[in-house]
Structures are given as C-alpha cells and as structure tokens.
Design an enzyme around this catalytic site. Sequence first.
Site, mmCIF file in Angstrom:
data_model
loop_
_atom_site.group_PDB
_atom_site.id
_atom_site.type_symbol
_atom_site.label_atom_id
_atom_site.label_comp_id
_atom_site.label_asym_id
_atom_site.label_seq_id
_atom_site.Cartn_x
_atom_site.Cartn_y
_atom_site.Cartn_z
ATOM 1 C CG ASP A 221 -4.292 -3.852 -1.745
ATOM 2 O OD1 ASP A 221 -4.422 -2.926 -1.028
ATOM 3 O OD2 ASP A 221 -3.233 -4.675 -1.412
ATOM 4 C CG HIS A 255 -2.826 -1.063 1.322
ATOM 5 N ND1 HIS A 255 -2.903 -2.189 0.718
ATOM 6 C CD2 HIS A 255 -2.179 -1.209 2.628
ATOM 7 C CE1 HIS A 255 -2.209 -3.052 1.595
ATOM 8 N NE2 HIS A 255 -1.808 -2.533 2.556
ATOM 9 C CG ASN A 339 1.727 -5.579 9.443
ATOM 10 O OD1 ASN A 339 2.608 -6.217 8.966
ATOM 11 N ND2 ASN A 339 0.978 -4.782 8.659
ATOM 12 C CB SER A 405 0.674 -4.607 2.953
ATOM 13 O OG SER A 405 -0.611 -5.027 3.531
#
Length: 461
Positions: A221, A255, A339, A405
């Site tokens: 990530d 994130h 998404n 996510s």
Amino acid sequence: MTERPPGTMPPPPNPLAALVGLALLGLLLFGLLQTPPSEKPLPAGALFPRRALVGEEVRLGIGALDPGRFRVSVEGVEARVVARRPGEVRFLVPEVPGGPRRVRAEGSPAVEAVLGVLGQVVRDEALLFLPKGASLRLPEGFGVLEARDLGPCGGRLYRVSVGGLPLGLALERLSAQDAAYRADPESLWSLDALDPSQALGAKALWERGFRGRGVAVAVLDTGVGRHPLVEGRLLPGADLVDGDTLPEDAFPGGHGTGVAGLVLAVAPEARVLPVRVCDAKGVCRASRVVQGVCYALERGPRPLVLNLSLGGDTPVEALEAILRQALSEGVPLVAAAGNQGKGGPAHYPAAWDLPGLLAVGALGEGLNAPAPFSTWGGYVDLAAPGEGLPCPAPEGGMASCRGTSFAAPLAAGALALLLEARPGLSPEAYARLLQEAARPLPFPKEAVGAGALDLARLSLN
C-alpha cells in the site's frame, strides 16, 4: 526445349540481363528478409498487436472474407477502419476503458476477437520479466531504465523505454525476442479508496481464543504511519518507492495506515508487514507491486496473507504469474474489487481467476446492499463493510473511510483468524470457508459474490 547442333557453343550471356536478374533477385530476397512478422497474413480472428492503447492501430485477420464489407467495433463502440486488404482490416482503438475488450467485425459472417486495451499505463515504458538463466536482448531503440532481481520469485524484472514505438507494438516486439520473455505494460494502478470499515462477527472467533496470533498480513500500500492501533504490531518492512526501510504512509490523510488498522481490528494479535508500493499521489506502479509481492514472499514470516487494496483496468501477466506462485506456496491473497460501480471495468488483480484469491466488494452503510461505488463483476467472491466507518489515520486520530480498499483488509483479517484456527489448509480452502459462511443477500453474485462477510456463521469443524 531448343536443341543445338552437335559441337556448337551456347550464345554468350547478355550482361545487362544478368545484372537486372540479379538485382531483381536481390530485391526479392531483401524484401522477404525485411518483411516483419507483424505483416504476415493473420489467421481469421487474430489481432496484431494483441494489446494496444486507445488510438493505436490494430490489424484483424478476416480470412477469405471480403474486407470491404466489414465495420469494426470494440465493446460496442465503432472503430475507425483505416485500411482494408485481402485477409484483414486495420482499425484504430476507440475510446473504451482498459482491460480485455470484445472486438467485433460486422460481416457475413461476423468475426470476433478479444483485444487487451491498455488503459491507465505509462505510454512510453514497458516491463520485461526474464526467468532465471535468460539473457537480456532488447530490440533496437529500447533501453533499460531499471533492473530488479526478484529474489524468491526467480528471474529479473526490467523497466524499459520503448523507443517511441506504439506501446502495443513495443510489447509484441519485446515478447518476440525470446519465448521465455514476458512483456507487460507498466500499469498505473490506484488505491481503491473513496476512504475503511469494521468487521462483522469477529468476536465469535475471539471468544474461542482465535485472534490472529502468529499470522502475518503483508499490506502492499502507501506505507503505514504511527498510530496507537498499530503500535507494536508492525514487522520491519520496506519502502519500494523511496528505496529504504521506512515505509511511512505519505498519502494525504493516509491509506495504508487505515488498511493495516482494519486488518488488526479483525485480527488484533496478527502482525502487519508494511510494504510501500504506492506513492504520495496514490499511484501504484505495477513494477513496484511485483517487487512488493516478491519482498513479502521472501521476508514475510509464515503463515502469511497478502492484502492488495489497489488495482486498475489493465492486467499485468508477470504479476499474475507471481500471485499464482504465492498461492502455490500456501499464501492466501485478498484484493479489492474496485470502485467503478455497476458498469465499471474489470479490476485487476482482483479479476484474475486464481483459486485462493478473494476479490472483495464493498457493502453500504446498512450492510445489506452493495455500496453504489463497488464494482460489479463475475470475479467478486464476497462483500464486506466498506462505507462510513472509522479507521486509523497517520500520526494518530481516526478518519471516516469508504471504498473496497477497506473492505478487503477485513477479509484479510478474517483469513488471519482462520489461519490460526485451521492451520495447514490451502488458500482455496480458506477462501471457500469464508464464502460458505457469507450471509446471503438479495443481489446478483456479480454485486456481492457469495454474500456478506460474517465470521459468526463460520464453521471450524
């Protein structure tokens, strides 16, 4: 055949005719030698190149059919035909999303094929994977920008410039250098965040003593920042963006920190291996994701789960092969479904058909329906909360997060609990256990897979 009288000599050769003949023969041979493989007749239904950017020219083989009668479309969007000749038509790729797209040439009969449309990619670079023992050969005009030894994954990964060629043609030329080469686009994937969520039913396993103890979850990530919820649970990791051993979360608002926190929200005694593969703008180069998976396989303790809360529309075959290797080594995988909503393109790596890879969609706040942003697709395995729920932010504090996510790490945490409770099963078996325990929802499989993640329904017998 004209006979000569006995004892006569043949007439002397004409020097000019001989020279012309030799010249014509030379031109013919030169032409044969210079004809590139791409110009050889294509079988009906074949494409060259097989992958291409929007606007690039592609050849479609049509066999003995009349090229003058064909109209070409890509995923239903009409393409501009720029040339027709016996055996083929040539067209420009129209504006369509990246990923595998259906090509149809309307004629009698119609001809169909599948084109790999290159979506969010670096237009003047490519990736080249060489297995162990293979030597590097590049076409003229190509150059090496970066080279990486992939350790336990075997071989080397090169990032190369393509010398100004159209990217689709460049990939074909790289592949043609050696049958062992694997050429891919440098996909620019993104973080599947509109922002995380919290687990459902985890207490049912906690009460039985299973909290993820001894299991590691690699979070590929933006890095992981400092936060009380992850303090003491992080393993030494790597920053493959800056090239150091400090994978701090540089993404504004965080994130990877949220993803790591949600893994630990489900499996509080698991450990997180932070591997930074995405930059401060949320761009996740496929080459760094490949390196990140290999790093995790080499450095991550076992049992291990890989979480990939990222992806894009353009697949990378080298990564698919390495994820297949991870599964063969008993490492389960979780990937965010995307998404892009109901009509969005397939999202890789989630969309690959790899037994043991869990593609996770997101549920809305009521937990009874897919979130409006969650991508639909036949590859979706199950759904988890993914909207309007708290998650940790870098440097302390909490944020409200949403996106596939953050649905994905809930499934990764669930796998950590399972690996502790039922050690020794295959990744496919672990994925099947979670799917069988999912709470059914009145929506198509393309939206929610087997249903909502529900650890309270899990059978450990």
